[in-house]
Design an enzyme around this catalytic site. Structure first.
Site, mmCIF file in Angstrom:
data_model
loop_
_atom_site.group_PDB
_atom_site.id
_atom_site.type_symbol
_atom_site.label_atom_id
_atom_site.label_comp_id
_atom_site.label_asym_id
_atom_site.label_seq_id
_atom_site.Cartn_x
_atom_site.Cartn_y
_atom_site.Cartn_z
ATOM 1 C CE1 TYR A 46 -3.945 -2.156 0.604
ATOM 2 C CE2 TYR A 46 -2.405 -3.411 1.953
ATOM 3 C CZ TYR A 46 -3.601 -3.319 1.292
ATOM 4 O OH TYR A 46 -4.458 -4.376 1.297
ATOM 5 C CG ASN A 64 -12.488 -3.076 -5.987
ATOM 6 O OD1 ASN A 64 -13.396 -3.145 -6.775
ATOM 7 N ND2 ASN A 64 -11.486 -3.870 -6.017
ATOM 8 C CB CYS A 109 -8.103 -5.976 -4.798
ATOM 9 S SG CYS A 109 -9.183 -5.187 -5.988
ATOM 10 C CG HIS A 110 -5.657 -11.147 -5.615
ATOM 11 N ND1 HIS A 110 -6.568 -10.826 -6.598
ATOM 12 C CD2 HIS A 110 -4.630 -11.779 -6.222
ATOM 13 C CE1 HIS A 110 -6.094 -11.274 -7.757
ATOM 14 N NE2 HIS A 110 -4.923 -11.848 -7.554
ATOM 15 C CD GLU A 145 -2.654 -14.553 -9.895
ATOM 16 O OE1 GLU A 145 -1.873 -13.845 -10.511
ATOM 17 O OE2 GLU A 145 -3.699 -14.998 -10.380
#
Length: 113
Positions: free
Chosen positions: A25, A47, A67-68, A94
DNA sequence: CTAATGACATTTG
DNA sequence: ACAAATGCCATTA
């Protein structure tokens, strides 16, 4: 739709994050030219692309704004609207290795600046 | 315009 | 190393 410039900037940068990588962030806010790490997280929470809400499935919406892939600067996964475990699961899908709810930023941290 | 909120960060105990 | 407290900043009510 309201302008929400800041949020849209976050989403744009977030889309630039390659798969198998994560960003913090702080770095995200810094790339935007602000220190509003909190505002970035807030943007994700509200979001418009939703927080997936599905684990281990086919996060199609996540392709718009992953977002993850946003984690804490300390390497902690942080939080997630649909639940932290969901976020971890997605990250693992991922090719991101998550240990004890933490991510190896040394390997997966992608920085814009 | 003012007050409250929060998917964080940093410092202190 | 972990937990609690304080600070930051854009968005929303």
């Amino acid at each position: 739709m309201k302008p929400k410039n800041f949020n849209e900037r976050c989403y744009s940068l977030l889309k630039k994050v390659p798969k198998g990588k994560v960003t913090t962030y702080k770095s995200l806010a810094k790339a935007l030219g602000s220190k509003a790490y909190r505002t970035v997280g807030n943007a994700m929470n509200k979001n418009p692309y939703g927080a997936l809400g599905r684990a281990g499935g086919s996060p199609q919406k996540s392709e718009l704004v992953p977002c993850h892939r946003v984690v804490c600067s300390d390497g902690k996964v942080g939080g997630f609207a649909a639940g932290t475990p969901i976020k971890i699961k997605l990250l693992k899908s991922e090719d991101v290795d998550v240990l004890n709810g933490k991510i190896n930023l040394k390997k997966y941290l992608f920085k814009f600046n």
